[in-house]
Scaffold this active site. Structure first.
Site, PDB file in Angstrom:
ATOM      1  N   ASP A  68      78.184  51.056  15.108  1.00 44.29           N
ATOM      2  CA  ASP A  68      78.907  49.841  14.714  1.00 44.29           C
ATOM      3  C   ASP A  68      78.804  49.718  13.194  1.00 44.29           C
ATOM      4  O   ASP A  68      78.471  48.670  12.657  1.00 44.29           O
ATOM      5  CB  ASP A  68      78.314  48.609  15.421  1.00 44.29           C
ATOM      6  CG  ASP A  68      79.080  47.326  15.084  1.00 44.29           C
ATOM      7  OD1 ASP A  68      80.194  47.432  14.532  1.00 44.29           O
ATOM      8  OD2 ASP A  68      78.556  46.230  15.359  1.00 44.29           O
ATOM      9  N   ARG A 207      73.600  37.428   4.252  1.00 43.91           N
ATOM     10  CA  ARG A 207      74.636  37.006   5.186  1.00 43.91           C
ATOM     11  C   ARG A 207      73.993  37.052   6.564  1.00 43.91           C
ATOM     12  O   ARG A 207      73.441  38.086   6.962  1.00 43.91           O
ATOM     13  CB  ARG A 207      75.816  37.973   5.126  1.00 43.91           C
ATOM     14  CG  ARG A 207      76.854  37.773   6.219  1.00 43.91           C
ATOM     15  CD  ARG A 207      77.868  38.901   6.112  1.00 43.91           C
ATOM     16  NE  ARG A 207      78.978  38.804   7.026  1.00 43.91           N
ATOM     17  CZ  ARG A 207      79.023  39.359   8.237  1.00 43.91           C
ATOM     18  NH1 ARG A 207      77.986  40.023   8.709  1.00 43.91           N
ATOM     19  NH2 ARG A 207      80.106  39.252   8.974  1.00 43.91           N
ATOM     20  N   ASP A 209      74.343  37.529  10.034  1.00 43.54           N
ATOM     21  CA  ASP A 209      75.354  38.087  10.934  1.00 43.54           C
ATOM     22  C   ASP A 209      75.266  37.446  12.319  1.00 43.54           C
ATOM     23  O   ASP A 209      74.177  37.217  12.841  1.00 43.54           O
ATOM     24  CB  ASP A 209      75.118  39.602  11.057  1.00 43.54           C
ATOM     25  CG  ASP A 209      76.138  40.287  11.944  1.00 43.54           C
ATOM     26  OD1 ASP A 209      77.296  40.372  11.540  1.00 43.54           O
ATOM     27  OD2 ASP A 209      75.763  40.709  13.062  1.00 43.54           O
ATOM     28  N   TYR A 213      74.831  33.176  18.112  1.00 43.36           N
ATOM     29  CA  TYR A 213      74.520  33.708  19.447  1.00 43.36           C
ATOM     30  C   TYR A 213      73.036  33.971  19.690  1.00 43.36           C
ATOM     31  O   TYR A 213      72.680  34.740  20.584  1.00 43.36           O
ATOM     32  CB  TYR A 213      75.290  35.026  19.658  1.00 43.36           C
ATOM     33  CG  TYR A 213      76.712  34.974  19.172  1.00 43.36           C
ATOM     34  CD1 TYR A 213      77.642  34.147  19.804  1.00 43.36           C
ATOM     35  CD2 TYR A 213      77.136  35.719  18.080  1.00 43.36           C
ATOM     36  CE1 TYR A 213      78.949  34.077  19.356  1.00 43.36           C
ATOM     37  CE2 TYR A 213      78.444  35.650  17.623  1.00 43.36           C
ATOM     38  CZ  TYR A 213      79.341  34.830  18.268  1.00 43.36           C
ATOM     39  OH  TYR A 213      80.628  34.760  17.817  1.00 43.36           O
ATOM     40  N   LEU A 214      72.157  33.349  18.900  1.00 39.44           N
ATOM     41  CA  LEU A 214      70.749  33.758  18.944  1.00 39.44           C
ATOM     42  C   LEU A 214      70.021  33.392  20.236  1.00 39.44           C
ATOM     43  O   LEU A 214      69.059  34.043  20.610  1.00 39.44           O
ATOM     44  CB  LEU A 214      69.995  33.159  17.754  1.00 39.44           C
ATOM     45  CG  LEU A 214      70.539  33.545  16.374  1.00 39.44           C
ATOM     46  CD1 LEU A 214      69.665  32.977  15.273  1.00 39.44           C
ATOM     47  CD2 LEU A 214      70.642  35.062  16.226  1.00 39.44           C
ATOM     48  N   GLU A 251      77.574  33.646   9.149  1.00 42.54           N
ATOM     49  CA  GLU A 251      78.756  34.232   9.787  1.00 42.54           C
ATOM     50  C   GLU A 251      78.913  33.575  11.153  1.00 42.54           C
ATOM     51  O   GLU A 251      78.331  34.005  12.141  1.00 42.54           O
ATOM     52  CB  GLU A 251      78.626  35.751   9.945  1.00 42.54           C
ATOM     53  CG  GLU A 251      79.962  36.375  10.274  1.00 42.54           C
ATOM     54  CD  GLU A 251      79.998  37.286  11.498  1.00 42.54           C
ATOM     55  OE1 GLU A 251      81.093  37.729  11.859  1.00 42.54           O
ATOM     56  OE2 GLU A 251      78.947  37.546  12.109  1.00 42.54           O
ATOM     57  N   HIS A 316      85.935  43.667   6.413  1.00 38.06           N
ATOM     58  CA  HIS A 316      85.731  44.958   7.065  1.00 38.06           C
ATOM     59  C   HIS A 316      86.055  44.922   8.554  1.00 38.06           C
ATOM     60  O   HIS A 316      86.068  45.948   9.207  1.00 38.06           O
ATOM     61  CB  HIS A 316      84.268  45.373   6.878  1.00 38.06           C
ATOM     62  CG  HIS A 316      83.317  44.418   7.553  1.00 38.06           C
ATOM     63  ND1 HIS A 316      83.193  43.104   7.158  1.00 38.06           N
ATOM     64  CD2 HIS A 316      82.485  44.577   8.605  1.00 38.06           C
ATOM     65  CE1 HIS A 316      82.310  42.505   7.944  1.00 38.06           C
ATOM     66  NE2 HIS A 316      81.867  43.380   8.830  1.00 38.06           N
TER      67      HIS A 316
HETATM   68  C1  NOJ Z   1      79.915  40.857  12.726  1.00 38.24           C
HETATM   69  C2  NOJ Z   1      80.254  41.996  11.831  1.00 38.24           C
HETATM   70  O1  NOJ Z   1      81.107  41.540  10.808  1.00 38.24           O
HETATM   71  C3  NOJ Z   1      80.888  43.079  12.668  1.00 38.24           C
HETATM   72  O2  NOJ Z   1      81.354  44.135  11.858  1.00 38.24           O
HETATM   73  C4  NOJ Z   1      79.918  43.564  13.691  1.00 38.24           C
HETATM   74  O3  NOJ Z   1      80.535  44.505  14.536  1.00 38.24           O
HETATM   75  C5  NOJ Z   1      79.380  42.390  14.530  1.00 38.24           C
HETATM   76  N1  NOJ Z   1      78.966  41.295  13.718  1.00 38.24           N
HETATM   77  C6  NOJ Z   1      78.198  42.825  15.358  1.00 38.24           C
HETATM   78  O4  NOJ Z   1      77.089  43.010  14.512  1.00 38.24           O
END
Ligand code: NOJ
Length: 550
Positions: A68, A207, A209, A213-214, A251, A316
């Protein structure tokens, strides 16, 4: 008030910066192995500085199986060997700071890679044991049925069976990304340690991420739970304990009403993305109507004075359409992703320039909105030169191709053999590196790159864009987006013609009667404002930033 771009001692620095988002892998390869690396990025810091941005957001660069793109971390406190060493990273941070550029990194705490030693130990540990409890397990796959599946194109369930554990484990993203169990105090402590580690190396913020959802709780959708907010407050206390002027960026791909909870009482995150605004900017452009933007801003609550929205056009990931209605999503797909392979999950996997058919006017218009709406703007690497995408690459890799530096081999990104590059650079006659690259745009004074430098530098000279209040101005013409930003003695009237045809509008500006607006790029005076409606004309997709100074 003008801004000193050095690393000044100001806890609100994040309101004034322009952020440049990049993946070290995609930027510049210094050792010819086909992957960008930290020594390469350090070499390109002059370019980033000259662009005028003063904060870099780095995508994940930690050891990872890269399933990922690095959001599947297998070691939180090291550098992926492909990208260099810890010393290379330290050098990069030092050199960035020397240039007045801050660096934000990723704190991916919701999940790890299934290759992380914590997960390997957990799956082998006895059921119910301390080690097993680092992740979320169940004997069946029916718990938490109200939690949605996020990666709809690749996952069928949030539970995956693990042979060695003989249990199911929980994951909100890919099945190879098991979610950590934050009910376990050991996990919380481990994450605090990770945070301290990177702070001690000198990063300026994180950031957070996938932060909604924790925790998991039966009977809820397992998003934005009170436990999550309590944990973020705990992380924030740690962040502020020994360090000054550090940052959390949330995020949380949620509606504004839910996102603002991530600011807490100024005791959670300093910044949060305004996810719902982004697709509405594109919608407004395609509909040639300001309404979608006006509507979402009307639904955006006020945020604490020491907090800030992070705004963006592209990043991204896919251009996410999670925070729009099903009708709006269909509209966006038809308007911007006619071919099936341009779509992924609930979104569109294209870059900025291709989304608007490479129209320079539209790219400029969108950037003028990005750089003047309330919040801190984020520019995705390559969008400053109008880079294209490769929709034939899998996952979201369409928008993650090598930076195009020059006409040299592999676009000047790497001297490695073509076949060993992490991804092929674009090579077609429109978007290919022979046609579109940094070197040629630097030589061409009419290029997008030069224009971007100009608009970024203009923004950087006026604190009103980062800190000012925001108010829509009533316009007789729906195709004209009109708002005013105000801070101390500065007022900037921002006007954007969303139409592809010339337009005129009458604006209600009587409270500024007597002022002569000055166009900020060329310093030309416009006709004075009176008590009467202000009449103004526009070329196709044109915009104005008008300084209103008493
Ligand atoms: C958010 C990220 O921006 C994304 O690229 C990623 O696949 C998911 N979180 C899972 O970590």
């Amino acid at each position: 008030m003008t801004i000193d771009s050095r690393l000044h001692d100001d806890p609100l620095w994040f309101k004034d910066v322009v952020i440049y988002q990049l993946h070290v892998k995609t930027f510049f390869d210094s050792n010819d192995d086909g992957y960008g690396d930290f020594p390469g990025l350090t070499q390109k810091l002059d370019y980033i500085q000259e662009l005028g941005v003063d904060c870099i957001w780095l995508l994940p660069f930690y050891p990872s199986p890269l399933k990922d793109d690095g959001y599947d971390i297998s070691d939180y406190t090291a550098i992926h060997p492909l990208y260099g060493t810890m010393q290379d990273f330290r050098t990069f941070i030092k050199q960035a700071h020397k240039r007045g550029i801050r660096v934000i990194t990723e704190l991916v705490i919701n999940h790890t890679s299934d290759q992380h030693k914590w997960f390997q130990e957990a799956r082998k540990a006895r059921k119910g044991s301390r080690k097993r409890k680092w992740y979320v397990w169940s004997d069946d796959n029916t718990k938490f049925p109200d939690a949605r599946i996020i990666f709809l194109d690749s996952e069928k369930s949030n539970w995956t069976w693990d042979e060695s554990a003989q249990q199911f484990y929980w994951h909100r993203f890919f099945h190879h990304q098991p979610d950590l169990n934050f009910d376990n105090p050991e996990v919380r402590k481990a994450m605090l340690r990770v945070m301290r580690f990177w702070l001690s190396i000198g990063v300026d913020g994180f950031r957070l991420d996938a932060i909604p959802y924790l925790f998991e709780r039966e009977g809820t959708n397992c998003e934005n739970l009170p436990e999550t907010h309590a944990l973020i407050k705990e992380l924030r206390r740690e962040l502020d304990k020994d360090y000054k002027n550090k940052l959390f960026l949330a995020e949380a791909n949620q509606l504004p009403g839910d996102v603002i909870q991530y600011f807490g009482n100024s005791d959670e995150c300093h910044m949060a993305y305004h996810f719902p605004l982004m697709p509405r900017i594109f919608m407004a452009l395609h509909q040639e109507n300001a309404h979608p933007i006006i509507d979402i801003m009307a639904r955006t609550p006020h945020i604490p004075f020491d907090c800030q929205w992070a705004i963006f056009l592209r990043n991204h990931d896919e251009l996410t359409l999670e925070m729009v209605t099903p009708d709006e999503r269909d509209y966006m797909w038809k308007a911007y992703a006619a071919q099936e392979r341009m779509r992924i999950n609930l979104g569109i996997k294209r870059r900025l320039a291709p989304l608007v058919d490479n129209s320079m006017k539209q790219i400029e218009l969108l950037n003028s909105i990005l750089l003047s709406m309330p919040g801190t703007p984020i520019i995705y690497y390559g969008d400053e030169i109008g880079m294209g995408d490769n929709i034939y690459l899998g996952d979201r890799n369409s928008v993650r191709t090598p930076m195009q530096w020059s006409v040299d081999r592999n676009g000047g990104f790497s001297k490695a053999q073509f076949a060993s590059l992490f991804a092929p650079p674009l090579m077609d006659p429109i978007w290919g590196y022979q046609a579109l690259n940094v070197e040629s745009q630097l030589l061409d004074k009419s290029s997008l790159l030069h224009w971007m430098k100009t608009i970024i530098s203009l923004r950087q000279q006026h604190q009103v864009f980062g800190r000012g209040s925001f108010e829509f101005i009533s316009s007789s013409n729906q195709k004209i987006l009109a708002y005013i930003r105000s801070h101390e003695d500065e007022n900037v009237l921002c006007l954007a013609n969303l139409s592809r045809y010339p337009q005129f509008a009458e604006l209600e500006l009587s409270k500024f009667a007597g002022i002569t607006p000055v166009e900020m790029f060329g310093q030309s005076a416009f006709h004075a404002i009176t008590e009467e409606p202000y009449v103004i004309t526009f070329g196709p997709h044109s915009f104005y930033w008008l300084l209103l100074k008493r």
